[in-house]
Design an enzyme around this catalytic site. Sequence first.
Site, PDB file in Angstrom:
ATOM      1  N   GLY A  59       0.860  -1.182   0.000  1.00 26.92           N
ATOM      2  CA  GLY A  59       0.000   0.000   0.000  1.00 26.92           C
ATOM      3  C   GLY A  59       0.884   1.216   0.000  1.00 26.92           C
ATOM      4  CB  CYS A  86       5.433  -3.828   0.516  1.00 26.30           C
ATOM      5  SG  CYS A  86       6.205  -2.213   0.423  1.00 26.30           S
ATOM      6  CE1 TYR A  87       0.576   0.906   5.695  1.00 28.30           C
ATOM      7  CE2 TYR A  87      -0.967  -0.927   5.634  1.00 28.30           C
ATOM      8  CZ  TYR A  87      -0.591   0.298   6.136  1.00 28.30           C
ATOM      9  OH  TYR A  87      -1.367   0.924   7.070  1.00 28.30           O
ATOM     10  CG  HIS A 177       5.987  -5.208  -4.477  1.00 29.91           C
ATOM     11  ND1 HIS A 177       4.704  -5.129  -3.985  1.00 29.91           N
ATOM     12  CD2 HIS A 177       6.651  -4.117  -3.996  1.00 29.91           C
ATOM     13  CE1 HIS A 177       4.596  -4.044  -3.248  1.00 29.91           C
ATOM     14  NE2 HIS A 177       5.754  -3.401  -3.239  1.00 29.91           N
ATOM     15  CD  GLU A 179       3.167  -8.035  -5.412  1.00 30.77           C
ATOM     16  OE1 GLU A 179       4.016  -8.756  -4.869  1.00 30.77           O
ATOM     17  OE2 GLU A 179       2.804  -6.931  -4.963  1.00 30.77           O
ATOM     18  CG  ASP A 235     -14.124 -10.555 -22.142  1.00 29.84           C
ATOM     19  OD1 ASP A 235     -13.166 -11.337 -22.143  1.00 29.84           O
ATOM     20  OD2 ASP A 235     -14.036  -9.376 -21.762  1.00 29.84           O
ATOM     21  CB  SER A 237     -16.107 -15.479 -28.278  1.00 28.12           C
ATOM     22  OG  SER A 237     -16.258 -14.520 -29.290  1.00 28.12           O
ATOM     23  CE  LYS A 377      -9.822  -9.899 -22.682  1.00 27.27           C
ATOM     24  NZ  LYS A 377     -11.111  -9.226 -22.881  1.00 27.27           N
TER      25      LYS A 377
END
Length: 521
Positions: A59, A86-87, A177, A179, A235, A237, A377
């Site tokens: 954050g 982190c935060y 991080h 991620e 999407d 489809s 996605k």
Amino acid sequence: MTNEIHAERILILDFGSQYTQLIARRVREAHTYCEIHPFNMPVDEIKSFKPMGIILSGGHQSVYDDNARVVDSIVFELGVPILGICYGMHLLTRHFAGEVEASATREYGHATINKTAAASDLFDTLLPGSGEGSVWMSHGDHVTTPPEGFDIVAKSQNGIVAGMEDTDRGMFAVQFHPEVNHTQNGDAFVDAFINRVCGCNGLWTPASFVEYETEHARQIVGDDHVLLGLSGGVDSSVVAALLHRAIGDKLTCVFVDNGLLRLNEGDEVMATFAQHMGVKVIRVDAQDMFLSRLKGITDPEEKRKIIGHTFIEVFETEAKKIAGVTWLAQGTIYPDVIESAGAKSGMATNIKSHHNVGGLPERMGLKLLEPLRELFKDEVRNAGLELGLPERMIFRHPFPGPGLGVRILGEVKKEYADLLRRADAIYMAELYSSGHYYKTAQAFTVFLPVKSVGVMGDGRSYDYVVALRAVETKDYMTATAYPMPHDLLSKIANRIINEVKGINRVTYDITSKPPGTIEWE
Ligand code: XMP
């Protein structure tokens, strides 16, 4: 509704980091279901969520800020593994009476970290071999004294605590991080936390998701009928293929040809869905209606509004003709859900609310069916492949709702749309055959309604201009022009000028975003 694919779940509490969605994506890549919730999620909801592990996001705040965001202490008492990022690391440290030092400056970017003597199973996935690795940092504060029971397992080269753990209590924290793609082995680290530390078993896969959603849709729809606006985009489809598998003929799709589609697009959608898969698709030819309403309109926003309103009108008229419909299916995906929730709670930095098809469900009294609302996605794409949709459809570049309406500058005319379609088809064919299509995030042709002089054979020509655009981007918020090879550009330009009578000049757009936008209008 919970069944086995949701039985193992990770809770991500969001403190407002720009990377929170990436945490969720890494967890899903580790084949486990997860949800992002605001940091102040009510205690009873946290308990009933029954997480197998909790991740506290980063954050932009300092834990010393007056209104610093905190979590209820229940989070630390559930007895499930926790990873603080982190935060989240600072919060965990303060909760267990360790020390965090506030800093006036931020450390941002790549940093090298090293295993310390007490390196662990989990951190070995991040720092294999020599014990050194490159990570992505973005922080101000840092831990100076870990709480009692925690071992420091990694430090950055300037001596900052990069990782610490208390394996007895199942608590882990990192300053960097994991991620973010820039962190080497960050995905393996998250995977190890989910599967080894939290003990998840990889229940979340495209196949299990498709099976679950198919069964779920079948159950809730029962004998009802479902309507879907099929655009040919990824999407809608995937929703069409999934619902067709679930409820067959009880699904009716409406495909609106607004005259602003790409060459043969309508035929291709009909071939894939109606002919090939046997989906019930009503193709509505509304080209004249759209083009007549756009006559004389040059303002881009006005064009967008007209196209949007006309679409809703056409769709609604068609919907009313289909008897017995009680559901409207939509291709809403998880980022839309997060952004709408974030907009409501004020947490999202990128505020954008997601709208139903022009309030249609409310107006027509239809219930909403959103089978992709838990998916990112890339997960939608994997589900599409699982459902047997063609790769070309699944990995096609995004195409704006107003279609060629915003790629014909100024007034839209059928003549312009026809020229643009043919030029763009040549451009796309060359990008596919040269292998450049998938190296770009989006590529298309823009029609410029101005004429320039040329020489063709022995005579002069006085014809229209098109611009080719191709960009590299991950998030479509910023973009750079794709460095298209010059010889390929020459080949495409020659083909367009020779094969599309009416165009005698081709240019390549090298503008970045910002200051430009990706589309020209
Ligand atoms: P810009 O031009 O704003 O585009 O840099 C960013 C991304 O959004 C797409 N785009 C649209 N998509 N309706 C849409 O559905 C629109 O009106 C619209 N305008 C832009 C654009 O194609 C790019 O992917």
